[in-house]
Write an enzyme that holds these catalytic residues in place. Structure first.
Site, PDB file in Angstrom:
ATOM      1  CG  ASP A 510      -1.982   0.988   1.254  1.00 18.49           C
ATOM      2  OD1 ASP A 510      -2.251   1.595   0.198  1.00 18.49           O
ATOM      3  OD2 ASP A 510      -2.601   1.190   2.326  1.00 18.49           O
ATOM      4  CD  GLU A 513      -0.238   5.650  -3.936  1.00 23.86           C
ATOM      5  OE1 GLU A 513      -0.991   4.686  -4.153  1.00 23.86           O
ATOM      6  OE2 GLU A 513       0.190   5.929  -2.807  1.00 23.86           O
ATOM      7  CG  ASP A 608      -7.946   3.965   0.816  1.00 25.86           C
ATOM      8  OD1 ASP A 608      -7.850   2.730   0.841  1.00 25.86           O
ATOM      9  OD2 ASP A 608      -7.046   4.722   1.212  1.00 25.86           O
TER      10      ASP A 608
END
Length: 926
Positions: A510, A513, A608
């Site tokens: 997770d 980015e 999310d």
């Protein structure tokens, strides 16, 4: 200066490149019509448009401003390519004309909406000229020269054009600096050794101004025409535009929205960003690839192999503009001609997806906020108590000590090793989360991951050469540099240490980015060309460092400015490699950030989302887009991540989510539980039933993943992939197919007991009953009580199913049930791939079974094309044949009579077959 032109066979004015490879020769240049004048009808429309503009100028006194030059008035609004795309700038006539462009004001739209650009290129704007073009073994090489500077700094005056006719259905066009090397994406792409012999495309060039004209030979359709606007190639601003043959364009992720993109002045930005999925925002991944449907049902795709910050501007001409701020223009064009083939051809370049372990296709359960391993364990036990299928139990960051990677909260999660042992005893698996941000605030010597990473120099550095410190869940953090091979070794060692205590089965990566709770770093970002480039695409936050690290951060391979969009891909590669070394089995990785080729290493979840009906609806175009991107193992958080769900929403979402290729229910801290055991008996039963349906279909689903791994087939598939000639399917994104055979029509609205869905032409059979539906290609209303999901099987298909169990392990030991859906000609076909479900490279090593099912002339045959010992462990128990027109008098299995039943809805059932999958057999009905 030549006008931008529409090239036709009647207007050569170009280098015509024949597929046989004849040396190209420049044709004579006459005075050419503007590129957008294609017929007398359009000329009339343009004249009318010009008169309208003139009249409006006389009477409005408003938006048009001073009279524009005639050459500007002749450009129709839909064909105005933006000359001043900078955001947060009020474009004035003075600013526009300083760039040598046309300025015509149009009325502003609602806030946040884009419209016709006020500043646009005139037909004679300076561009590059093709100065030379020579044959090579694989295609051509050319020199492009710009004689007048463009308006961005460090304009590159001479460019090299490389053209390779790689395959009959694939063309490779690359434009880069002729004199100096530039950053290029470090992606392994195929190297061809010979030129395509019979390409299905023809390629022409305009010499001055330079342009590419690509046509499909069979139809003459112009797929690319880059003469519509000037080519600009500066050090940090690269732009090329093209006309499009239709408005039916898909791909260009990651974004939230409909599957079909709007071409109504729509700009899509590609820059990996941590933000809850929201329309118009650039999201977690970057996929510079589009698929376009052409009139008549053909399709083609275009891939720009570039990892820099980028935007793609769509306009109603129809037209498209690529704008990127680094690298090179490296295009692959895939000619299909059908959409399935386009995606296969794309994956031949970026790589086919990995074969997942079978348990990855089971149901997964997670939440942030279990609070302890005991509470996690209670949920697992409750699922078992109600006999609800579950393969994977996950934990979010609350298992960690202070949210630090590779640690365990010794108080709340002390029993986690015992929980994992219990999961394994029950044939279940454990998956945990990891973030790439490594805590940097622990006392020296107390946290090995940071100390050792620092010692080895494995973190992103500032432009000054010090570790860049940002802030994520544990507080101050450094960021692992996965572009460095040494980081992969350090990542492996950390995972080995943790695995010795908690033997996990898969990893969830997770925040990659990479996400940062501050902009840039604790000290901000330095001034300079990377953090403040001459042009910044339309990124959320208006800065490349918004909620991520500085673009100037140094990595082993290059500067972060170039590598940002690759961060998740590089972490996935390191993680998959580590799992293989630790477990010796197929890796299971789910990543948030993605880039082309990611499917080779991980799946993806859509981020999310929220517990809202709208979010459930948007998940379908989300998963279908990732099917286009070569990442078939994809799904959304079932029932929504943030916000509390309702029982109705969660029931409907569990029904839809049971048909996500990757099926996980996940929610957040402080919201009420939403696992199936948390609801009323009726809802719980509906959820259990649809999961049992999924588990019964695992042989079919697993075979689809094999075909994805082998040749790039999609798993979840838009309807237009199977019915490209049916224009009514081109906009559908509230239904989808599994493979070519199974139509899923979910309920996506509250308070309804029916659903309207499109049923393509032909005969379809109710999955549960076998009753037939004959459609001419129409919208049909279907009954959909809360406990029911509509599933239909396409005629001519054979679906291998299995008696479902509560885990994939239990299910795989149960007898197979083959479902045959006869076509109108009483034929059907299907296949089954079978192996041990987890070993590496079973297909490549020959350790698998492959069985083909065929029906013709009332004879069903099972033919074993390849066999392994695994196939001897499973039997074919029952056979159901849908669409048998009249009752048979007898049924013969390998010539021996068998009892059977025949129902009024034309379903023939034969049970107790008792045939091993490894044995071929035939069954005949007379």
């Amino acid at each position: 200066m030549k006008s931008y032109q529409k090239l036709t066979t009647a207007q050569p004015a170009a280098c015509q490149v024949e597929e046989e490879g004849a040396a190209p020769t420049p044709s004579g240049h006459g005075k050419l019509a503007p590129w957008w004048v294609g017929s007398g009808l359009l000329v009339a429309a343009v004249l009318l448009s010009t008169i309208t503009v003139w009249v409006l100028q006389q009477v409005s006194g408003g938006w048009l401003g001073p009279t524009a030059p005639p050459k500007c008035l002749l450009v129709p609004e839909s064909h105005r390519f933006d000359c001043y795309p900078e955001r947060r700038v009020v474009v004035t006539q003075e600013l526009c004309e300083s760039r040598g462009c046309c300025f015509i004001q149009t009325p502003p739209l609602a806030e946040g909406k884009q419209g016709v650009p006020w500043c646009f290129y005139p037909p004679d704007f300076p561009s590059y000229a093709l100065e030379s073009l020579n044959q090579t073994a694989l295609g051509m090489v050319g020199l492009l020269v710009r004689r007048e500077k463009a308006y961005y700094p460090r304009d590159i005056g001479k460019l090299r054009l490389d053209v390779q006719f790689e395959m009959d259905t694939r063309l490779h066009i690359k434009i880069t600096d002729a004199a100096n090397p530039r950053y290029e994406v470090p992606l392994d792409v195929p190297r061809v050794m010979k030129r395509a012999e019979n390409p299905i495309y023809s390629l022409n060039f305009s010499w001055d101004p330079f342009g590419v004209l690509l046509q499909r030979k069979a139809t003459g359709t112009v797929l690319l025409n880059t003469t519509v606007a000037p080519l600009i190639f500066a050090d940090q601003f690269l732009q090329i535009s093209t006309s499009l043959p239709s408005k039916f364009l898909y791909g260009l992720g990651e974004h939230r929205g409909s599957l079909l993109h709007s071409l109504d002045w729509n700009t899509l930005t590609l820059w990996a960003r941590d933000v809850s999925p929201t329309e118009s925002f650039n999201l977690y991944g970057a996929h510079p690839f589009y698929l376009l449907m052409e009139e008549g049902g053909n399709a083609h795709g275009v891939f720009l192999l570039n990892s820099n910050a980028m935007e793609v501007a769509l306009q109603p001409a129809p037209g498209l503009t690529w704008r990127t701020i680094g690298g090179v223009l490296d295009f692959y064009i895939f000619l299909g001609p059908d959409p399935n083939m386009v995606i296969q051809q794309y994956q031949q370049v970026i790589g086919f997806p990995a074969m997942p372990p079978i348990w990855a296709l089971g149901f997964h359960l997670c939440r942030w906020g279990y609070g302890s391993s005991n509470e996690t364990w209670q949920t697992v036990r409750a699922m078992r108590n109600y006999q609800i299928p579950q393969d994977g139990q996950w934990n979010d960051i609350d298992y960690m000590d202070g949210y630090r990677d590779f640690t365990l909260d010794s108080q709340k999660f002390a029993s986690l090793p015992s929980l994992v042992e219990d999961l394994h005893k029950h044939g279940q698996r454990y998956v945990m989360i990891l973030d790439p941000g490594i805590s940097s605030s622990s006392p020296h010597g107390s946290y090995w991951p940071f100390d050792e990473g620092l010692r080895r120099g494995l973190f992103l550095n500032t432009s000054q050469g010090q570790p860049l410190i940002g802030q994520v869940w544990p507080g101050s953090t450094a960021f692992a540099d996965f572009s460095n091979p040494d980081t992969h070794q350090w990542w492996l060692e950390n995972l080995q240490h943790f695995y010795a205590h908690v033997p996990f089965d898969g990893l969830w990566i997770d925040m990659n980015e990479p996400s940062n709770f501050m902009d840039g770093s604790e000290h901000g970002c330095p001034p300079g060309e990377f953090d403040s480039p001459p042009y910044t695409p339309a990124v959320l936050g208006d800065s490349l460092s918004a909620k991520t690290v500085c673009a100037s951060a140094k990595q082993k391979l290059s500067v972060h400015y170039n590598l940002h969009n690759l961060y998740g891909l590089m972490e996935a590669k390191a993680t998959a490699s580590a799992l293989i070394k630790i477990r010796g089995k197929r890796p299971f990785v789910i990543s948030r950030s993605t880039f082309p080729s990611q499917g080779r290493y991980s799946g993806h979840w859509l981020g999310d989302n929220r517990s809202q009906w709208k979010d459930m609806g948007y998940s379908i175009p989300g998963l279908l887009s990732f099917s286009l991107f070569g990442i078939p193992l994809v799904g959304a958080d079932i029932c929504g991540f943030s916000g509390s769900t309702s029982e109705e929403l969660c029931t409907r979402w569990m029904q839809l989510g049971a048909f996500y290729p990757f099926a996980r229910n996940h929610n957040t801290l402080h919201d009420k539980a939403q696992d199936p055991t948390a609801f009323s008996p009726a809802a719980r039963t509906a959820m259990k039933d649809v999961l049992l349906t999924r588990y019964s279909l695992l042989p079919f689903l697993y075979t689809l993943f094999h075909r994805a791994h082998l040749q790039g087939d999609t798993v979840a598939r838009p309807l237009f992939f199977e019915f490209p000639w049916d224009v009514a399917t081109w906009e559908l994104d509230r239904q989808f197919l599994w493979g070519r055979s199974l139509l899923v029509t979910p309920v996506l609205e509250p308070g309804v007991h029916s659903v309207t869905g499109y049923v393509p032409q032909g005969t379809w059979f109710d999955f549960y009953t076998g009753s037939s539906v004959n459609s001419s290609g129409e919208m049909l209303k279907m009954s959909a009580p809360l406990e029911h999901l509509n599933l239909h099987i396409r005629e001519g298909s054979v679906l291998p199913t299995q008696k479902p169990g509560t885990t994939t392990e239990v299910t795989r030991g149960n007898p197979l049930h083959l479902i045959v859906a006869l076509s109108s000609h009483a034929t059907a076909w299907g296949d089954l791939f079978w192996d041990d479900g987890e070993s590496l490279d079973t297909f490549e090593k020959g350790n698998y079974s492959y069985v083909v099912f065929n029906v013709t002339q009332n004879i069903f045959t099972s033919t074993v094309l390849h066999a392994s010992t695994e196939a001897t462990k499973v039997t074919v128990g029952t056979l159901s044949i849908f669409g048998v027109q009249k009752p048979p008098s007898k049924v013969l299995l390998n010539g021996q009579e068998k009892p059977f039943s025949y129902l009024d809805n034309q379903v023939l059932n034969v049970s107790d077959l008792g045939m091993r999958l490894s044995q071929g057999f035939s069954l005949q009905w007379l």
